[in-house]
Design a protein around this motif. Sequence first.
Motif, mmCIF file in Angstrom:
data_model
loop_
_atom_site.group_PDB
_atom_site.id
_atom_site.type_symbol
_atom_site.label_atom_id
_atom_site.label_comp_id
_atom_site.label_asym_id
_atom_site.label_seq_id
_atom_site.Cartn_x
_atom_site.Cartn_y
_atom_site.Cartn_z
ATOM 1 N N ILE A 185 0.837 -1.208 0.000
ATOM 2 C CA ILE A 185 0.000 0.000 0.000
ATOM 3 C C ILE A 185 0.869 1.254 0.000
ATOM 4 N N GLN A 186 1.942 1.254 0.776
ATOM 5 C CA GLN A 186 2.848 2.405 0.790
ATOM 6 C C GLN A 186 3.482 2.622 -0.575
ATOM 7 N N GLU A 187 3.872 1.542 -1.254
ATOM 8 C CA GLU A 187 4.479 1.652 -2.580
ATOM 9 C C GLU A 187 3.486 2.159 -3.614
ATOM 10 N N ILE A 188 2.223 1.796 -3.455
ATOM 11 C CA ILE A 188 1.174 2.249 -4.366
ATOM 12 C C ILE A 188 1.064 3.764 -4.344
ATOM 13 N N PHE A 189 1.084 4.365 -3.157
ATOM 14 C CA PHE A 189 0.910 5.808 -3.058
ATOM 15 C C PHE A 189 2.210 6.580 -3.238
ATOM 16 N N ALA A 190 3.324 6.029 -2.767
ATOM 17 C CA ALA A 190 4.593 6.758 -2.845
ATOM 18 C C ALA A 190 5.104 6.866 -4.276
ATOM 19 N N VAL A 191 5.092 5.757 -5.018
ATOM 20 C CA VAL A 191 5.653 5.768 -6.382
ATOM 21 C C VAL A 191 4.741 5.083 -7.398
ATOM 22 N N ALA A 224 -0.167 6.943 4.323
ATOM 23 C CA ALA A 224 0.362 6.431 3.060
ATOM 24 C C ALA A 224 0.019 7.353 1.897
ATOM 25 N N MET A 225 -1.190 7.904 1.896
ATOM 26 C CA MET A 225 -1.635 8.765 0.807
ATOM 27 C C MET A 225 -0.849 10.070 0.734
ATOM 28 N N SER A 226 -0.380 10.553 1.864
ATOM 29 C CA SER A 226 0.307 11.851 1.901
ATOM 30 C C SER A 226 1.822 11.727 1.964
ATOM 31 N N THR A 227 2.335 10.509 2.146
ATOM 32 C CA THR A 227 3.779 10.310 2.277
ATOM 33 C C THR A 227 4.495 10.603 0.967
ATOM 34 N N LEU A 228 5.607 11.316 1.078
ATOM 35 C CA LEU A 228 6.438 11.614 -0.083
ATOM 36 C C LEU A 228 7.429 10.480 -0.299
ATOM 37 N N PRO A 229 7.848 10.227 -1.543
ATOM 38 C CA PRO A 229 8.748 9.103 -1.820
ATOM 39 C C PRO A 229 9.996 9.071 -0.945
ATOM 40 N N LYS A 230 10.603 10.230 -0.701
ATOM 41 C CA LYS A 230 11.835 10.276 0.090
ATOM 42 C C LYS A 230 11.616 9.829 1.526
ATOM 43 N N GLU A 231 10.366 9.932 2.001
ATOM 44 C CA GLU A 231 10.059 9.582 3.389
ATOM 45 C C GLU A 231 9.981 8.076 3.602
ATOM 46 N N VAL A 232 9.929 7.315 2.498
ATOM 47 C CA VAL A 232 9.928 5.854 2.617
ATOM 48 C C VAL A 232 11.129 5.247 1.890
ATOM 49 N N GLY A 233 12.181 6.062 1.735
ATOM 50 C CA GLY A 233 13.451 5.524 1.278
ATOM 51 C C GLY A 233 13.773 5.602 -0.195
ATOM 52 N N TYR A 234 12.913 6.240 -1.001
ATOM 53 C CA TYR A 234 13.207 6.358 -2.424
ATOM 54 C C TYR A 234 14.156 7.523 -2.694
ATOM 55 N N ASN A 235 14.970 7.383 -3.735
ATOM 56 C CA ASN A 235 15.909 8.429 -4.121
ATOM 57 C C ASN A 235 15.151 9.698 -4.498
ATOM 58 N N GLU A 236 15.428 10.808 -3.793
ATOM 59 C CA GLU A 236 14.626 12.011 -3.999
ATOM 60 C C GLU A 236 14.974 12.769 -5.272
#
Length: 386
Positions: free
Chosen positions: A132-138, A277-289
């Motif tokens: 679910i986190q991956e769905i919203f983040a990226v 999860a809906m408001s999380t930015l990619p960098k906040e869950v470990g993705y390259n910003e």
Amino acid sequence: MIKKIPQRLNCVFLINILIAFSLFSCTEKSKINPLEKALASEDIRIKRVLDSLEQYELQIRHTQINRRNDSIFFTDFDFQVDPNHYFYPASTVKFPAAVVTLEKLNKLDSINRNTKFYIEGDSTETTFAKAIQEIFAVSDNKANNRLVEFLGFDELNKSVRKCGISAIRISHRLSTSNADDVTTKPLIIYINDSTTSSSKSLINSSPRNLQMQKVIKGTGFYSEDSLYQEPFDFSLKNFYALPAQHELLKRIIFPNHFPEKERFNLGKNQYEFLLNAMSTLPKEVGYNEVEYYDSYGKFFIYGDSKEPIPNHIKIYNKVGYAYGTLTDCAYIKDTKNNIDFMVTATILVNKNAIFNDDNYEYDEIGIPFLAQLGRELYDIELKRKR
């Protein structure tokens, strides 16, 4: 005989006219449609789309949110919204998949959102929470497809419709070779570190051809590197109308505004997890910003910029883009200025009318339009008296 009106009475009469005109003007101003005002902008990013409306198949719904004591009131404003006018929903279908997954987990005693699993034939282990986190983040397609294997199309559609949202038909996975297979693959679920259990395959109903406007689009399409000079048929594709997207968002952001039968069966903890999860930015869950900048999955206001989104702006949303169609369904909240509003919009940017050729005006027209639309509505909300 005509009687002459005394000068003092003339003044009184004139004053009354002016007061009446002032009151009328105030009343008229209060009725101004903010969406119409935003679309009347002279900004080129708005104007060039409004000047060629037919080709862009634009639909927008904007919701003003008002509060009185403990009550919330929605005022919806529409532009060309038509649930019978088809557009390809792309990744926006991942939002209902995430919601219904959490709801289904509520019914199961042995697993929860942190339970580890993998799909039979796939070695990638994950959890429902991570998917679910991956769905919203990226907007991860594989994460969505894993949830589809868990739910099945029939249960996914039925669970959304039972909440009074009818204009939805999810019929295929995304970007995979078995996209249209109506039978799901089993999940291998970890009951504990050493014990696994296998779920059963689900056989879903075969989709029927959609009967609606604009379900046949364009003048040609590519398939397996070959160009077919005929319109592209979307009638067996996913369908998720703009009003349905907007209503689902309302039920997640403001569940208590709806009668119990129109809410999803989610607990407070699950709503909090979903909103985060809906408001999380990619960098906040470990993705390259650098690759996954803040606005990677947020088109309104910031979509045409790679600058960081300010901390006081929270955007709870799900975007989708494919086949030249861009869609964003968002609840935007400014905690610093104490304003919030909703907007859902879809736009088709496919000038050559050829589908599946990867030649779309996303960055030139579509995303700049949605970003500026968000800024126009934000400015209107910032100045609006409540």
